[in-house]
Design an enzyme around this catalytic site. Sequence first.
Site, short mmCIF file in Angstrom:
data_model
loop_
_atom_site.label_atom_id
_atom_site.label_comp_id
_atom_site.label_asym_id
_atom_site.label_seq_id
_atom_site.Cartn_x
_atom_site.Cartn_y
_atom_site.Cartn_z
N HIS A 23 73.07 -9.62 -47.02
CA HIS A 23 72.97 -9.29 -48.44
C HIS A 23 74.03 -10.06 -49.20
CE1 HIS A 23 72.68 -6.97 -52.17
NE2 HIS A 23 71.50 -6.57 -51.72
N ASP A 28 65.63 -3.69 -47.46
CA ASP A 28 64.26 -4.19 -47.30
C ASP A 28 63.77 -4.13 -45.86
OD1 ASP A 28 63.71 -4.89 -50.00
OD2 ASP A 28 65.18 -6.47 -49.79
N HIS A 54 63.49 -11.83 -54.71
CA HIS A 54 63.94 -10.55 -55.28
C HIS A 54 63.17 -9.41 -54.60
CE1 HIS A 54 65.56 -7.71 -57.99
NE2 HIS A 54 65.03 -8.07 -59.14
C1 LIG Z 1 70.38 -11.99 -48.52
C2 LIG Z 1 70.91 -13.40 -48.27
C3 LIG Z 1 70.13 -14.37 -49.18
C4 LIG Z 1 72.39 -13.43 -48.62
O1 LIG Z 1 72.81 -14.72 -48.46
P1 LIG Z 1 74.31 -15.18 -48.69
O2 LIG Z 1 75.18 -14.04 -49.01
O3 LIG Z 1 74.27 -16.31 -49.62
O4 LIG Z 1 74.76 -15.63 -47.23
P2 LIG Z 1 74.70 -17.10 -46.68
O5 LIG Z 1 73.36 -17.71 -46.92
O6 LIG Z 1 75.90 -17.84 -47.21
O7 LIG Z 1 74.85 -16.86 -45.12
C5 LIG Z 1 76.11 -16.74 -44.44
C6 LIG Z 1 75.89 -17.05 -42.95
O8 LIG Z 1 75.02 -16.08 -42.37
C7 LIG Z 1 73.80 -16.68 -41.95
N1 LIG Z 1 72.74 -15.79 -42.39
C8 LIG Z 1 72.67 -15.09 -43.55
N2 LIG Z 1 71.60 -14.32 -43.55
C9 LIG Z 1 70.98 -14.51 -42.37
C10 LIG Z 1 69.82 -13.99 -41.81
N3 LIG Z 1 69.08 -13.08 -42.45
N4 LIG Z 1 69.45 -14.41 -40.59
C11 LIG Z 1 70.19 -15.31 -39.92
N5 LIG Z 1 71.31 -15.85 -40.41
C12 LIG Z 1 71.70 -15.46 -41.62
C13 LIG Z 1 73.74 -18.02 -42.65
O9 LIG Z 1 72.98 -18.96 -41.93
C14 LIG Z 1 75.19 -18.38 -42.71
O10 LIG Z 1 75.58 -18.80 -41.42
P3 LIG Z 1 76.66 -20.00 -41.25
O11 LIG Z 1 77.93 -19.46 -41.81
O12 LIG Z 1 76.71 -20.27 -39.80
O13 LIG Z 1 76.13 -21.15 -42.07
C15 LIG Z 1 70.71 -13.78 -46.79
O14 LIG Z 1 71.46 -12.91 -45.97
C16 LIG Z 1 69.26 -13.81 -46.39
O15 LIG Z 1 68.59 -14.84 -46.59
N6 LIG Z 1 68.73 -12.71 -45.80
C17 LIG Z 1 67.35 -12.63 -45.41
C18 LIG Z 1 66.46 -12.33 -46.62
C19 LIG Z 1 66.56 -10.90 -47.06
O16 LIG Z 1 66.50 -9.98 -46.27
N7 LIG Z 1 66.70 -10.73 -48.36
C20 LIG Z 1 66.76 -9.42 -48.95
C21 LIG Z 1 68.09 -9.17 -49.54
S1 LIG Z 1 68.14 -7.51 -50.18
#
Ligand SMILES: CC(C)(COP(=O)(O)OP(=O)(O)OC[C@H]1O[C@@H](n2cnc3c(N)ncnc32)[C@H](O)[C@@H]1OP(=O)(O)O)[C@@H](O)C(=O)NCCC(=O)NCCS
Length: 477
Positions: A355, A411, A315
């Site tokens: 996101h 972030d 979070h």
């Molecule tokens: C924010 C987050 C959890 C959202 O996840 P989500 O919507 O569930 O997206 P998914 O995990 O299903 O990812 C979709 C695809 O993008 C990729 N992906 C997502 N975020 C990524 C990242 N930051 N870096 C590299 N690849 C990423 C995943 O590996 C997946 O690839 P694939 O389709 O080849 O398997 C994710 O983007 C993330 O972990 N970001 C980094 C952490 C972060 O900055 N968090 C703050 C959020 S405000």
Amino acid sequence: MPKTGTKAPPAASRKASPSKSDKTSKSDKKPAAPVTSPPSGGSANNGSGGTLDVVDGRTRKEYSIPVADCAIRATELKKIKTDNPDDTGLVSYDPAFLNTASCKSAITYIDGDKGILRYRGYPIEQLAENATFLEVAWLLRHGELPTQQEYEQFVHDITFHTYVHENFRKFLEGFRYDAHPMAMLNSSIAGLASFYPSARNIFDETERNISIVRLLAKTPTIAAFSYRHVKGLPFVYPDNRLSYVENFLSMIARMSESKYEANPVFARALEILFILHADHEQNCSANAVRAVGSSHVDPFSAVSAGVAALFGPLHGGANEQVLRMITEIGNVKNVPKFIEGVKTGTGGRLMGFGHRVYKSYDPRAKIVKRLADEVFKVVGVDKDLEIALELERIALSDDYFVSRKLYPNVDFYTGLIYRSMAFPTDFFTVLFAIGRMPGWLAQWEEMLLDREQKIARPRQIYIGPKERQYRSKLSAK
Ligand SMILES: CC(C)(COP(=O)(O)OP(=O)(O)OC[C@H]1O[C@@H](n2cnc3c(N)ncnc32)[C@H](O)[C@@H]1OP(=O)(O)O)[C@@H](O)C(=O)NCCC(=O)NCCS
């Protein structure tokens, strides 16, 4: 020590200065009623009305479930049952609330596909550009922007409740030198409940009002005291001549100056960051505040649950992770190798990108990016910032990220700004918490006054053993 500067600014973000201390604030006596009407903007109400007609394949019985606001009431599913007398009816199974609305809310509207964020109908871009943080805090709670008179009274009330009881010194001194500031903030906010026992009268509007003022006023003080405690520096008491943000910076950075003067670029940047973080509808910490508050506990205890939720790396902790990733990369020449590792899956994720809700762009990130440029003009671009900018440049042009709609989120840049102001990395989430406080309080009060709400108590699907007889495995008792 954060570089809060020494240039004397006009108090750009301050709309009114309090003139005198006042123990019984006007707003204590005459709190405004929170708004409970539905949001004016957005598409949340499209497709309302009608029914969802379903046939239970087990019994062939037909059910007509009313649809309102694009939702069905989960309790309607209870009526769908077999002839088995033990069958208590269907429940919906939704771990982590992926598709369950837990409330009706008039506070914040998000459209993740279009990159829209509005507080009480006002676009975040307009609020960030023009409003003060306390104006936004008022808006979130009351549903309308404050009038000049309301605003002045509100600023006055907040300003004159910034002091904490002297016992807090001893309380904070009890923490070790390396205590995480979020752990200190969390327990201190919960501890405030012991100082204000009458705050438990949550259905008394006057009590609610003063508790909300106290939480908004004292959180920066506690946050700054926690910072000074870790640094081994003497606590700096609030300065009532300063605006909300300037006072916070003063409590953080003031040393021997007779009057603290913040760098106006830093003060305004921090104020905008607070505004951007002020609410984000039913996120993990808002949900925690609502759930704990639904037991009708006092607001200090309820909000401390929000601080606890924000502490988690999934979070509020993400901005911290961005900086840890940059430190790990170490040098701008290592960026291509790091990106390759992300793409092939051998490295970690690119923190600060992507996101769950925003799939076109995070509207807050756009604003913070501009803000970061302004701050960098003042502090210059150091090695870590060079790495971050190179990461951003490559990711925004690389098909891996573009095709997955992975854009920088709020972030990514906030971490960089806090870093450039020289805030310690583990303090980033505390800054987030100060900004989020008005949102938690607005969500808490909305929940409390919502006649449909009851104590939050989800159902479960029991998958444990059936009844069995007790046979002790102990040889002796
Ligand atoms: C924010 C987050 C959890 C959202 O996840 P989500 O919507 O569930 O997206 P998914 O995990 O299903 O990812 C979709 C695809 O993008 C990729 N992906 C997502 N975020 C990524 C990242 N930051 N870096 C590299 N690849 C990423 C995943 O590996 C997946 O690839 P694939 O389709 O080849 O398997 C994710 O983007 C993330 O972990 N970001 C980094 C952490 C972060 O900055 N968090 C703050 C959020 S405000």
